[in-house]
Design a protein around this motif. Structure first.
Motif, short mmCIF file in Angstrom:
data_model
loop_
_atom_site.label_atom_id
_atom_site.label_comp_id
_atom_site.label_asym_id
_atom_site.label_seq_id
_atom_site.Cartn_x
_atom_site.Cartn_y
_atom_site.Cartn_z
N TYR A 73 41.55 -11.27 -51.34
CA TYR A 73 41.15 -10.00 -51.61
C TYR A 73 40.42 -9.61 -50.54
O TYR A 73 40.62 -8.66 -49.77
CB TYR A 73 40.80 -9.63 -52.95
N GLY A 76 41.91 -9.38 -47.11
CA GLY A 76 42.60 -8.36 -46.90
C GLY A 76 41.83 -7.27 -46.34
O GLY A 76 42.11 -6.23 -45.60
N ARG A 77 40.78 -6.97 -46.92
CA ARG A 77 40.01 -5.98 -46.86
C ARG A 77 39.25 -6.21 -45.36
O ARG A 77 39.18 -5.20 -44.54
CB ARG A 77 38.60 -5.88 -47.68
N ARG A 80 41.60 -5.15 -42.52
CA ARG A 80 41.90 -3.62 -42.51
C ARG A 80 40.60 -2.75 -42.02
O ARG A 80 40.95 -1.78 -41.58
CB ARG A 80 42.57 -2.93 -43.74
N GLN A 180 49.66 -11.72 -45.97
CA GLN A 180 49.53 -10.57 -46.50
C GLN A 180 50.70 -10.28 -47.50
O GLN A 180 50.70 -9.71 -48.66
CB GLN A 180 49.35 -9.18 -45.66
N SER A 194 53.26 -8.74 -52.29
CA SER A 194 52.11 -8.96 -51.76
C SER A 194 51.33 -10.29 -52.14
O SER A 194 51.59 -10.66 -53.49
CB SER A 194 50.88 -7.97 -52.01
N ASN A 196 48.01 -12.81 -53.17
CA ASN A 196 46.76 -12.37 -54.02
C ASN A 196 46.21 -13.58 -54.59
O ASN A 196 46.64 -14.60 -54.47
CB ASN A 196 47.11 -11.53 -55.27
N THR A 240 49.11 -0.47 -48.34
CA THR A 240 48.33 -1.52 -49.45
C THR A 240 47.26 -0.72 -50.21
O THR A 240 46.32 -0.05 -49.39
CB THR A 240 48.06 -2.61 -48.50
N PHE A 242 43.83 -1.40 -52.56
CA PHE A 242 42.82 -2.30 -52.88
C PHE A 242 42.25 -1.78 -54.23
O PHE A 242 41.51 -0.80 -54.48
CB PHE A 242 41.73 -2.71 -52.13
N MET A 249 45.00 -6.90 -54.25
CA MET A 249 46.02 -6.04 -53.36
C MET A 249 47.04 -5.82 -53.95
O MET A 249 47.73 -6.42 -54.48
CB MET A 249 45.99 -6.75 -51.93
N LYS A 250 47.44 -4.34 -53.67
CA LYS A 250 48.63 -3.84 -54.17
C LYS A 250 49.51 -3.29 -53.25
O LYS A 250 49.17 -2.42 -52.51
CB LYS A 250 48.73 -2.99 -55.52
#
Length: 953
Positions: A73, A76-77, A80, A180, A194, A196, A240, A242, A249-250
């Motif tokens: 998670y 992923g942040r 981005r 991802q 995704s 996770n 995506t 959060f 992540m979705k």
């Protein structure tokens, strides 16, 4: 000619090349991937590095910074960018002590990245794994594609992904932790989902489609559309979401992506034209609306993006969900104002840094009406403001919408609704959704959502509760002398309906794994039903909730005694509620009561029945905008039509884990014609997907599945031979019984389902099913054990452990049965022992398998010798303690260990659920290195198994 997996891989790689990916066949080992990432990182940041590439130490610091111990998670942040992370950039210290910020991904400009393909990458860790096709952006593995040949189930590719995640993807520090998106395909069907932390949910594996919701399934068109470099970049950087609450992540579904694209296009190209999105109830339109609001705030010149909701939708859990998806305000506070104070909204409008505001239509209407706020609101008359309006079929019809529009003259409105207003269901307002919003931007109907398994179909049962010579329910107002309301509210009828609910609730909700709403016509009837449920001897947890001010006139019409107004009635309900759930609410703290009811309905847990609400009686509340995946049944004793009917039905059809296959509707009024009208309108004439299959068709499928199973294994005992026939035979049985189990789960909620009929017609009894289920559970356990030893073909089987547990007999249940054995007579004693043994035989709960032999020994050797007043639970604890000590002593003697030290390790594991590595080393201190290596694993296994075997809680 059968297409092999390698041919499919080559076909995919060739197609990726046409789409703009560069094939790098030499990158076939993890170490080469890391080196390549380093080369591209140096090249990408050549100006910042002043021509001096990163040293080994600097590169390692960089890897530690961008991967380290971060969760998927967080990674992923980081990739981005948000308020915590810079977005594809990281700062490290160089060897000379200077700081440098390096870019490794550009989330904003797709063209400022390098897109490459690696094939058959080998990773050596505990196991050697070889990944099919990996998509690299700037050398970083961001998409993993796993392929199977045409004839293989998609679930095998999914299971392979799960195995890779356990064995190598998630190893600490690996660049593959940055994955991802996963893609699985057998050439004919393709899916994406995704990555996770934790287990991946099968319900979040999606088909890709075009703008008209037609699947793009085969590998070639799927690659051209979904796997194009630009689309992959956008799926990662734009589409995506959060969830800060759940830390997951979705990735967005295709219809959500197209809706957002259409909104952005409309805002940029036609800022003076409104638009709305019709996405069926339950398909995730609120998340789409949030994402659109965030993108509009980033990419348009609007002074404010105002997200409008209805006040009725803002329970505390919904607010938490909203906050989980939305960015924080400039002052770090939540984007949502929880108060009813209009002044707080006005302060947000004054603050130029708060571009995105979430508020209610009620509060905004109050603000524009109040003269004291005119000076603050004046600039917005001419400025560009964009409204995102959730549940637009409710919030945007009436005086409040007109008041808001009269002030925000240059505003652009985007509405989201699952049930638009058409001419057929038009209200007093006199306008349709098209009248208000100009143009429909995107459509996703219930037929699409059911096909995609984003919502469930409905299983509707109509129960006739009025038997009369006249068709009373269709008379309407034609016979004035007939008091239809009096017929509906007849005490005898209400009692029969309550009895029907009590008798059928467990089967409708799969032994209360789910809960239900009971919709009734008014508050008086709600209170009557509540009292009836209290009077009838039953163990359902039933309560009711409603607002009293809106219904007081209705109540007073029929009840002149003001002590019995709906508020007074609700006070008595809340008193009972406080006693039941140890709370302290009243009608003065109604919002707190509402939030607690909402929380219990959403957090229904079959393992904690004392905290649950089984049936919630409502008038209007909770019938719109309320999402609870564990709600699967709606009982109806009120007239519903058009969007109100679809909204109410849709409370039940949120996707959840098996065995939930439908939203169950039990109607105690004849609303079939109204249902047909609503379905016709909101399915655009395509009703086929709306309803679950009829009972006769499902029974035919059930019969075929039973026949196929028994052609392979005629009896449960016959499965024993499969143990000698190998994994292929086991696999075939697993698949066949899995089908039977799934169909039986689906058919058992139908009103027509009757075991006696099934026994006669299909030669299939509950006992036969339970015996087969026990055998299936045995193979499930063998599968789990095999996972620890080696990769097997059963690794690729999609087991249904959730279905296995529907009627699970767990440790607590066995404990209760044993403690309840009647010792007063030999016959009673024997009957009690046999009852426990039957339960153990039918057991499908894995935690009980290791205890079965022990418990049977206790039942056979100890129970017959006990005095009639003995403490059975205490005797069982003594028996288990003695057996435990004996096993520890025997194992210690066999492996030349100190029994007391071994016993300490077992006790420590029982508490912590973790083995003590240091203590294990001490236990094996006197052994040779080779002996230690073998003994440590044996000791570790013994500790774990012993701890599980002898704990009865």
């Amino acid at each position: 000619m059968v297409q092999t997996e390698s041919k499919l891989e080559n076909q995919l790689i060739a197609q990726l090349g046409k789409s703009g990916w560069q094939f790098r066949p030499e990158l076939n080992h993890y170490s080469l991937i890391v080196n390549h990432f380093r080369v591209l990182l140096n090249r990408r940041n050549i100006d910042k590095l002043d021509g001096t590439p990163l040293t080994d130490q600097e590169f390692q610091r960089f890897l530690n910074e961008i991967v380290g111990s971060k969760s998927i998670y967080q990674l992923g942040r980081y990739l981005r960018g948000d308020d915590q992370f810079q977005g594809g950039r990281a700062q490290i210290q160089r060897d000379d002590g200077s700081d440098i910020t390096l870019s490794f991904f550009d989330p904003r400009d797709a063209g400022n990245n390098i897109y490459e393909v690696a094939h058959q990458v080998v990773v050596n860790d505990k196991y050697e794994n070889r990944y099919d096709v990996t998509l690299l952006i700037n050398g970083l593995p961001l998409v993993q594609i796993e392929l199977k040949r045409h004839s293989v189930e998609m679930s095998q590719a999914f299971q392979q992904i799960l195995r890779y995640r356990r064995e190598s993807f998630n190893v600490g520090g690996s660049l593959f932790r940055y994955l991802q998106i996963f893609v699985i395909s057998n050439g004919m069907s393709s899916r994406y989902f995704s990555n996770n932390d934790g287990e991946l949910n099968k319900n979040f594996i999606f088909n890709w489609s075009d703008e008209n919701n037609r699947w793009i399934d085969e590998i070639e068109p799927f690659t051209a559309s979904f796997l194009s470099p630009l689309n992959i970049h956008e799926m990662i950087s734009k589409y995506t979401i959060f969830d800060a609450d759940q830390k997951v992540m979705k990735i967005m579904r295709p219809y959500q992506v197209y809706a957002q694209k259409s909104i952005m296009s409309q805002a940029e190209i036609h800022p003076d034209i409104n638009g709305y999105v019709w996405h069926t109830t339950g398909s995730g339109k609120t998340i789409t609306a949030f994402k659109a609001a965030s993108q509009l705030a980033l990419h348009t010149d609007a002074q404010k993006i105002i997200f409008l909701v209805d006040r009725r939708d803002l329970d505390s859990q919904t607010i938490n969900n909203f906050n989980a998806y939305l960015p924080k305000r400039a002052d770090g506070q939540s984007s949502i104002d929880r108060t009813d104070n209009t002044f707080v909204l006005v302060e947000q409008l004054k603050n130029s840094t708060d571009t995105l505001i979430v508020t209610t239509i009620q509060k905004l209407a109050n603000a524009v009406k109040n003269e004291r706020y005119r000076s603050v609101l004046e600039p917005y008359k001419e400025q560009r403001v964009i409204f995102i309006e959730d549940e637009a079929h409710r919030t945007q019809f009436g005086e409040m919408r007109k008041q808001v529009n009269s002030w925000f003259k240059n505003a652009q409105h985007f509405g989201f609704t699952g049930t638009p207003i058409f001419k057929e269901n038009i209200g007093a307002d006199g306008r349709t959704t098209d009248d208000i919003y100009d143009t429909r931007l995107h459509t996703y109907l219930i037929r699409d959502a059911v096909r995609d398994h984003n919502v469930l179909p409905f299983n509707v049962t109509y129960i006739n509760t009025i038997h009369s010579k006249e068709d009373i329910e269709n008379l309407n107002g034609e016979v004035e002398a007939l008091n239809i309301k009096e017929v509906y509210e007849n005490e005898k009828r209400l009692n029969q309906i309550a009895q029907h609910i009590i008798l059928n609730h467990s089967s409708k909700t799969y032994n209360r794994q789910y809960n239900a709403i009971f919709a009734v016509s008014d508050t008086r009837t709600a209170l009557k039903y509540y009292d009836i449920f209290k009077e009838i001897n039953n163990d359902l947890k039933v309560t009711t909730i409603f607002t009293w001010t809106a219904n007081e006139d209705d109540n007073d019409e029929h009840q002149k005694d003001d002590t019995l107004t709906s508020r007074h009635g609700l006070e008595k309900v809340i008193d009972d509620y406080n006693d039941k759930y140890h709370q302290n609410f009243s009608t003065d703290t109604f919002s707190d009561f509402f939030n607690d009811v909402s929380k219990r309905m959403k957090n229904h847990d079959a393992k904690s029945p004392e905290n649950n609400i089984d049936v919630l009686i409502v008038v209007n509340m909770f019938l719109t905008g309320f999402d609870a995946p564990t709600l699967n049944t709606l009982y109806v004793d009120k007239n519903l039509q058009y969007h109100g009917l679809i909204q109410a039905f849709s409370r039940t059809n949120r996707v959840q884990k098996a065995p939930k296959d439908y939203g169950n509707i039990v109607a105690y009024r004849n609303i079939k014609s109204k249902t047909d009208e609503a379905v016709q309108l909101f399915s655009q004439g395509d009703k086929a997907a709306f309803f679950a299959p009829n009972y006769d068709d499902l029974k035919l499928d059930f019969q075929k599945a039973i026949r196929a199973l028994r052609d392979k294994v005629a009896t449960p005992e016959d499965t024993n031979r499969l143990l000698d026939e190998g994994e292929t035979a086991e696999l075939e049985f697993i698949k066949l019984f899995r089908d039977v189990m799934s169909l039986q789960s689906r058919i058992s909620v139908y009103e027509e389902f009757d075991w006696a009929e099934i026994e006669t017609e299909l030669d299939w009894t509950q006992q036969i099913f339970d015996d087969f289920k026990g055998k299936y559970a045995t193979f499930y356990e063998r599968h789990k054990a095999r996972q620890k030893e080696k990769a097997s073909i059963i690794d690729d089987v999609d087991f249904y452990p959730e279905l296995l547990m529907v009627d699970a007999i767990d440790v607590d249940y066995i404990n209760r049965l044993i403690s309840q054995i009647d010792l007063s007579s030999p016959n009673a004693r024997t009957e009690g022992v046999e009852k426990v043994k039957r339960a153990l035989t039918n057991n499908t709960e894995p935690t009980l398998f290791s205890k079965r032999e022990l418990l049977e020994q206790f039942l056979d050797s100890v129970i017959p010798e006990l005095n009639h007043d003995a403490d059975i639970t205490g005797e069982l604890n003594h028996f288990l303690a003695d057996k435990r000590q004996a096993e520890i002593y025997h194992f210690a003697e066999e492996h030349r260990l100190e029994p007391s030290q071994l016993a300490e390790q077992v006790a420590e594991y029982e508490v912590s659920q973790h083995e003590n590595s240091k203590a294990l080393s001490e236990l094996t201190a006197g052994m040779t290195f080779k002996e230690k290596r073998t003994a440590k694993q044996s000791i570790k296994n013994f500790i774990i198994e012993t701890a599980k075997k002898f704990v009865m809680n």
